[in-house]
Design a protein around this motif. Structure first.
Motif, PDB file in Angstrom:
ATOM      1  N   PRO A  92       0.778  -1.315   0.086  1.00  0.00           N
ATOM      2  CA  PRO A  92      -0.089  -0.038  -0.072  1.00  0.00           C
ATOM      3  C   PRO A  92       0.862   1.304  -0.100  1.00  0.00           C
ATOM      4  O   PRO A  92       1.858   1.149   0.706  1.00  0.00           O
ATOM      5  N   CYS A  93       0.520   2.105  -0.845  1.00  0.00           N
ATOM      6  CA  CYS A  93       0.917   3.582  -0.756  1.00  0.00           C
ATOM      7  C   CYS A  93       0.140   4.383  -1.791  1.00  0.00           C
ATOM      8  O   CYS A  93      -0.832   3.905  -2.232  1.00  0.00           O
ATOM      9  N   MET A  94       0.287   5.765  -1.555  1.00  0.00           N
ATOM     10  CA  MET A  94      -0.620   6.642  -2.168  1.00  0.00           C
ATOM     11  C   MET A  94      -0.910   6.384  -3.833  1.00  0.00           C
ATOM     12  O   MET A  94      -1.966   6.406  -4.183  1.00  0.00           O
ATOM     13  N   ASN A  95       0.369   6.060  -4.523  1.00  0.00           N
ATOM     14  CA  ASN A  95      -0.123   5.665  -6.018  1.00  0.00           C
ATOM     15  C   ASN A  95      -0.673   4.654  -6.125  1.00  0.00           C
ATOM     16  O   ASN A  95      -1.210   4.434  -7.072  1.00  0.00           O
ATOM     17  N   VAL A  96      -0.285   3.549  -5.245  1.00  0.00           N
ATOM     18  CA  VAL A  96      -0.914   2.230  -5.415  1.00  0.00           C
ATOM     19  C   VAL A  96      -2.356   2.236  -5.347  1.00  0.00           C
ATOM     20  O   VAL A  96      -3.350   1.653  -5.912  1.00  0.00           O
ATOM     21  N   LYS A  97      -2.787   3.027  -3.978  1.00  0.00           N
ATOM     22  CA  LYS A  97      -4.361   3.405  -3.689  1.00  0.00           C
ATOM     23  C   LYS A  97      -4.871   4.041  -4.889  1.00  0.00           C
ATOM     24  O   LYS A  97      -6.055   3.688  -5.259  1.00  0.00           O
ATOM     25  N   ALA A  98      -4.262   5.244  -5.533  1.00  0.00           N
ATOM     26  CA  ALA A  98      -4.883   5.742  -6.503  1.00  0.00           C
ATOM     27  C   ALA A  98      -5.090   4.771  -7.703  1.00  0.00           C
ATOM     28  O   ALA A  98      -6.133   4.878  -8.679  1.00  0.00           O
ATOM     29  N   LEU A  99      -4.056   3.905  -8.144  1.00  0.00           N
ATOM     30  CA  LEU A  99      -4.097   2.951  -9.159  1.00  0.00           C
ATOM     31  C   LEU A  99      -5.219   1.946  -8.970  1.00  0.00           C
ATOM     32  O   LEU A  99      -6.083   1.448  -9.904  1.00  0.00           O
ATOM     33  N   GLN A 100      -5.743   1.415  -7.742  1.00  0.00           N
ATOM     34  CA  GLN A 100      -6.662   0.515  -7.145  1.00  0.00           C
ATOM     35  C   GLN A 100      -7.921   1.378  -7.613  1.00  0.00           C
ATOM     36  O   GLN A 100      -8.865   0.690  -8.027  1.00  0.00           O
ATOM     37  N   GLU A 101      -8.101   2.560  -7.382  1.00  0.00           N
ATOM     38  CA  GLU A 101      -9.389   3.241  -7.556  1.00  0.00           C
ATOM     39  C   GLU A 101      -9.390   3.418  -9.025  1.00  0.00           C
ATOM     40  O   GLU A 101     -10.689   3.181  -9.346  1.00  0.00           O
ATOM     41  N   GLY A 102      -8.624   3.483  -9.773  1.00  0.00           N
ATOM     42  CA  GLY A 102      -8.821   3.834 -11.337  1.00  0.00           C
ATOM     43  C   GLY A 102      -8.934   2.526 -11.784  1.00  0.00           C
ATOM     44  O   GLY A 102     -10.045   2.190 -12.554  1.00  0.00           O
ATOM     45  N   PHE A 103      -8.411   1.307 -11.137  1.00  0.00           N
ATOM     46  CA  PHE A 103      -8.677  -0.191 -11.418  1.00  0.00           C
ATOM     47  C   PHE A 103     -10.200  -0.550 -11.343  1.00  0.00           C
ATOM     48  O   PHE A 103     -10.970  -1.030 -12.220  1.00  0.00           O
ATOM     49  N   ARG A 104     -10.717  -0.164 -10.141  1.00  0.00           N
ATOM     50  CA  ARG A 104     -12.043  -0.400  -9.708  1.00  0.00           C
ATOM     51  C   ARG A 104     -13.077   0.381 -10.878  1.00  0.00           C
ATOM     52  O   ARG A 104     -14.187  -0.154 -11.390  1.00  0.00           O
ATOM     53  N   ILE A 105     -12.863   1.617 -11.273  1.00  0.00           N
ATOM     54  CA  ILE A 105     -13.748   2.336 -12.030  1.00  0.00           C
ATOM     55  C   ILE A 105     -13.679   1.931 -13.441  1.00  0.00           C
ATOM     56  O   ILE A 105     -14.504   1.586 -14.054  1.00  0.00           O
ATOM     57  N   LEU A 106     -12.251   1.278 -13.804  1.00  0.00           N
ATOM     58  CA  LEU A 106     -12.343   0.791 -15.071  1.00  0.00           C
ATOM     59  C   LEU A 106     -13.076  -0.644 -15.067  1.00  0.00           C
ATOM     60  O   LEU A 106     -13.719  -0.787 -16.116  1.00  0.00           O
ATOM     61  N   VAL A 107     -12.838  -1.309 -14.096  1.00  0.00           N
ATOM     62  CA  VAL A 107     -13.619  -2.696 -14.040  1.00  0.00           C
ATOM     63  C   VAL A 107     -15.368  -2.430 -14.132  1.00  0.00           C
ATOM     64  O   VAL A 107     -16.037  -3.215 -14.878  1.00  0.00           O
ATOM     65  N   ASP A 108     -15.573  -1.521 -13.335  1.00  0.00           N
ATOM     66  CA  ASP A 108     -16.932  -1.209 -13.348  1.00  0.00           C
ATOM     67  C   ASP A 108     -17.436  -0.912 -14.697  1.00  0.00           C
ATOM     68  O   ASP A 108     -18.756  -0.935 -15.157  1.00  0.00           O
ATOM     69  N   GLN A 109     -16.558  -0.164 -15.621  1.00  0.00           N
ATOM     70  CA  GLN A 109     -17.028   0.166 -16.968  1.00  0.00           C
ATOM     71  C   GLN A 109     -17.053  -1.012 -17.864  1.00  0.00           C
ATOM     72  O   GLN A 109     -17.951  -0.942 -18.701  1.00  0.00           O
ATOM     73  N   GLN A 110     -16.082  -2.006 -17.790  1.00  0.00           N
ATOM     74  CA  GLN A 110     -15.603  -2.686 -18.650  1.00  0.00           C
ATOM     75  C   GLN A 110     -16.268  -4.230 -18.387  1.00  0.00           C
ATOM     76  O   GLN A 110     -15.994  -5.445 -18.937  1.00  0.00           O
ATOM     77  N   VAL A 111     -16.992  -4.401 -16.991  1.00  0.00           N
ATOM     78  CA  VAL A 111     -17.183  -5.751 -16.737  1.00  0.00           C
ATOM     79  C   VAL A 111     -18.028  -6.630 -17.533  1.00  0.00           C
ATOM     80  O   VAL A 111     -17.861  -7.825 -17.500  1.00  0.00           O
ATOM     81  N   TRP A 112     -18.926  -5.646 -18.087  1.00  0.00           N
ATOM     82  CA  TRP A 112     -19.890  -6.975 -19.317  1.00  0.00           C
ATOM     83  C   TRP A 112     -19.147  -7.021 -20.623  1.00  0.00           C
ATOM     84  O   TRP A 112     -19.751  -7.811 -21.146  1.00  0.00           O
ATOM     85  N   LYS A 113     -18.062  -6.406 -20.767  1.00  0.00           N
ATOM     86  CA  LYS A 113     -17.143  -6.712 -21.860  1.00  0.00           C
ATOM     87  C   LYS A 113     -16.164  -8.134 -21.740  1.00  0.00           C
ATOM     88  O   LYS A 113     -15.511  -8.438 -22.549  1.00  0.00           O
ATOM     89  N   ILE A 114     -15.922  -8.307 -20.549  1.00  0.00           N
ATOM     90  CA  ILE A 114     -14.902  -9.287 -20.244  1.00  0.00           C
ATOM     91  C   ILE A 114     -15.517 -10.638 -20.855  1.00  0.00           C
ATOM     92  O   ILE A 114     -16.570 -10.964 -20.592  1.00  0.00           O
ATOM     93  N   GLU A 115     -14.814 -11.356 -21.579  1.00  0.00           N
ATOM     94  CA  GLU A 115     -15.217 -12.478 -22.301  1.00  0.00           C
ATOM     95  C   GLU A 115     -14.538 -13.851 -21.568  1.00  0.00           C
ATOM     96  O   GLU A 115     -15.120 -14.829 -21.700  1.00  0.00           O
TER      97      GLU A 115
END
Length: 688
Positions: free
Chosen positions: A266-289
């Motif tokens: 855990p660090c600030m950049n990792v936390k920010a990356l995890q938040e971005g990752f969750r947003i991206l997953v929320d957008q692309q979850v139905w496209k995962i094959e």
């Protein structure tokens, strides 16, 4: 002649200024345009600084070298070789040159397609040699095969640094994986002290913004696995670049990023990356094959993810259930445990797939499934029984420690597999010398906690365990000695040699002042109580001075009190929350005749003489005191019943979970049947 040269230069100027540059040259990673300029000593920084204008100018100069050897005194620059492979995706110019046909590239009648086929070949021998020396992108797999150590990779880099720098890190991690742990640590130390290491890190930072996104993720994973500190400038630069370019993440990159995030601290950049990752997953979850990509994402998403996103991922997984392979079903337990999301639908369906394909299932997978069921508080008797039966039928292929570990997980889940436990006890009787101290403690804990008694060899099993412990008596730690004696007490067995050793003042003093003292005091109280109340405990002269335990919290049990009041029209016929010696507590006490046909009030006036009165202890018990889906009491409840009987009580057990489902009239009939019946407490499995 001067007019013709002037016309030719005018056309060149128009070529270099009027066209969009992206259409003239194809731009390759790291800013390389073709034709490339190859220096005698190649440097990645020079290539990075080589602009598009220079590449275009030199290429055009060489292009016209064969047509006009000298135009207004312009000759080839010395010291630079031009590898003339001039490739383009489109026609160089939307229009044809209008200069004199004698000196034009292509006449007005020539088509654009013909123009693209024009090839110019170098005539200089110097050009041929330098073209062969031109650096090509390095392949990390080939580099890992050619090099034997991390230092070899860095040596290769120092001789001719080549794009991309990530390949060197990937090659080093590939080499590090195939050596032993000790050698890996030594190689990593040499890597840090290598003079080319800093140069490689600098090149990696420069290339981060132009590297393919998946290569960037792979290289960060390799860098972290190689032990490069996460707070270094290079790692933080890569993290920040991955954040900035996260919109380039496709399904493959999602899978890689999931793996990378699992290795980061855990660090600030990792936390920010995890938040971005969750947003991206929320957008692309139905496209995962791919199912494995979905499971990696679910596993990485974390326990603190919003419930809405967890539910969306669950719905996506349920939608894809028809495409689940056996491996997907086995892996789903661990995925849901990592998310801390208890999806009964997914767990039930995956349990069916595991049961149908249980034969050949690896030991690690079985352990992972049971651990996940424990974490998710998911109890599936069919699944547990299928695993236990499979291990029982293939008992000979398993190591003893594997079976013990499996039984420890079953005990934690409250499930008792009698056949498997009998097999283990028979194995112990045959060869008690094969057990180490950890195995002995674990086996006794499982058998005592689940209150399991081998119908044919129980005495032989207890004696074999005592024999194995007596040999190690002076080498057993105080806490292990207390644990095994406590387990023997729960099973109503009292080995004198072990009790003598345990009750020494030095051992007692050590247990009361070190380790988990509260837990140790509880176990010593149990030993004291068993030595005083159990008939098999012949060593009654021992008394261990111990601090008083706090009184257990009393549970109101208002529902049962109301039922008893309806049954006898008032509270005069029972007593609530009765505290007994040896720190025992009962919920209700009733006084009845010896035949248990009549209940006496507590007023004392109408109470019969003591020889004709039976004291009845009513215990309101939860499901957790029984083995899973059975009426087989676990070790502590079995010991309490045994001790209450020794104190003159007849014990009646009221199941809370059954009583809650009934209306008052039915509840009164249920409790009445319990009090006036002649049922005995089971010691073997019976289904509830």
């Amino acid at each position: 002649m001067n007019n013709k040269a002037h016309s030719l230069l005018l056309n060149i100027r128009q070529l270099s200024t009027s066209l969009p540059r992206s259409r003239v040259l194809r731009i390759y990673p790291l800013g390389f345009g073709r034709p490339e300029v190859v220096h005698s000593q190649w440097n990645p920084r020079n290539s990075l600084l080589t602009g598009f204008d220079e590449g275009l100018r030199l290429s055009v100069r060489y292009l016209f070298q064969g047509i006009s050897k000298s135009v207004d005194g312009c000759t080839q620059t010395k010291g630079i070789s031009h590898a003339a492979v001039f490739k383009c995706d489109r026609v160089l110019c939307p229009r044809r040159f209008s200069s004199d046909s004698e000196h034009s590239l292509v006449s007005d009648g020539t088509s654009d397609r013909v123009l693209m086929k024009v090839n110019f070949h170098p005539t200089s021998s110097e050009d041929v040699l330098t073209r062969k020396a031109r650096p090509t992108p390095v392949n990390h797999k080939k580099l890992a095969q050619e090099c034997n150590s991390l230092s070899d990779v860095l040596d290769t880099f120092s001789k001719a640094p080549t794009f991309p720098g990530s390949s060197y890190f990937l090659a080093m991690w590939t080499i590090a994986k195939r050596v032993s742990e000790d050698k890996r640590r030594f190689e990593i130390q040499l890597m840090f002290s290598h003079p080319a290491f800093s140069q490689l890190c600098e090149q990696m930072m420069r290339e981060a913004k132009i590297m393919h996104y998946d290569h960037l993720l792979f290289s960060l994973n390799a860098i972290v696995k190689l032990g490069i500190p996460q707070n270094t400038l290079m790692v933080q630069t890569l993290l920040r670049t991955i954040q900035e370019r996260i919109n380039e993440c496709d399904e493959r990159c999602l899978s890689i990023l999931s793996t990378v995030l699992a290795t980061l601290e855990p660090c600030m950049n990792v936390k920010a990356l995890q938040e971005g990752f969750r947003i991206l997953v929320d957008q692309q979850v139905w496209k995962i094959e791919h199912i494995f990509t979905l499971q990696r994402v679910m596993k990485c998403i974390g326990k603190d993810t919003p419930f809405a996103l967890k539910k969306k991922l669950e719905m996506k997984a349920v939608k894809e259930l028809d495409r689940f392979s056996v491996l997907n079903s086995q892996h789903m337990f661990e995925v849901l445990a990592a998310m801390d999301h208890r999806s009964v639908v997914l767990l039930n369906e995956c349990s069916k797939a595991v049961i149908d394909n249980i034969h050949g299932c690896p030991f690690k997978v079985l352990i992972s499934i049971l651990q996940s069921c424990r974490d998710l508080r998911y109890q599936n008797e069919d699944l547990f029984k299928s695993i236990a039966d499979y291990v029982t039928t293939t008992f000979e292929i398993w190591k003893l420690k594997q079976v013990i570990f499996l039984l420890m997980l079953f005990e934690n889940l409250g499930f008792r597999p009698p056949e498997l436990m009998d097999k283990l006890m028979e194995k112990v009787v045959e060869d008690p010398g094969s057990l180490n101290m950890k195995n002995i403690v674990s086996i006794l804990h499982v058998c005592s906690s689940l209150n399991h008694i081998h119908r044919g060899q129980n005495r032989e099993f207890l004696e074999a365990m005592t024999s194995a412990l007596t040999v190690r008596l002076h080498h057993i730690s105080s806490e292990n000695l207390l644990s095994v004696v406590y387990s023997f007490c729960l099973m109503n067995y009292f080995p004198l040699a072990l009790i003598n050793q345990l009750t020494k003042k030095t051992i007692i003093s050590e247990l009361l002042t070190s380790g988990d003292t509260e837990k140790n005091i509880h176990k010593l109280h149990v030993l004291n109580t068993c030595l005083k109340l159990d008939e098999n405990a012949h060593y009654k002269a021992v008394h261990i001075p111990l601090p008083q335990l706090p009184r257990p919290p009393s549970h109101p049990n208002d529902t049962v009190a109301e039922v008893l009041s309806h049954l006898w029209e008032g509270e005069g016929h029972f007593s609530r929350n009765v505290q007994l010696p040896h720190n025992y507590h009962i919920d209700f006490e009733i006084r009845m005749d010896n035949n248990r046909t009549q209940v006496f009030p507590f007023s004392g006036v109408d109470a019969p003489s003591a020889p004709h009165m039976q004291r009845v202890a009513v215990l309101c018990v939860p499901k957790s005191v029984y083995c899973l889906n059975s009426s087989h009491p676990r070790g502590l409840l079995a010991m309490k019943i045994r001790h209450l009987n020794a104190m003159g009580f007849y014990v009646i057990l009221i199941h809370n979970w059954e009583l809650r489902k009934l209306r008052m009239e039915d509840a009164v009939a249920f409790v009445k049947a319990k009090i006036y019946s002649d049922e005995t407490h089971p010691t073997t499995d019976t289904t509830v």
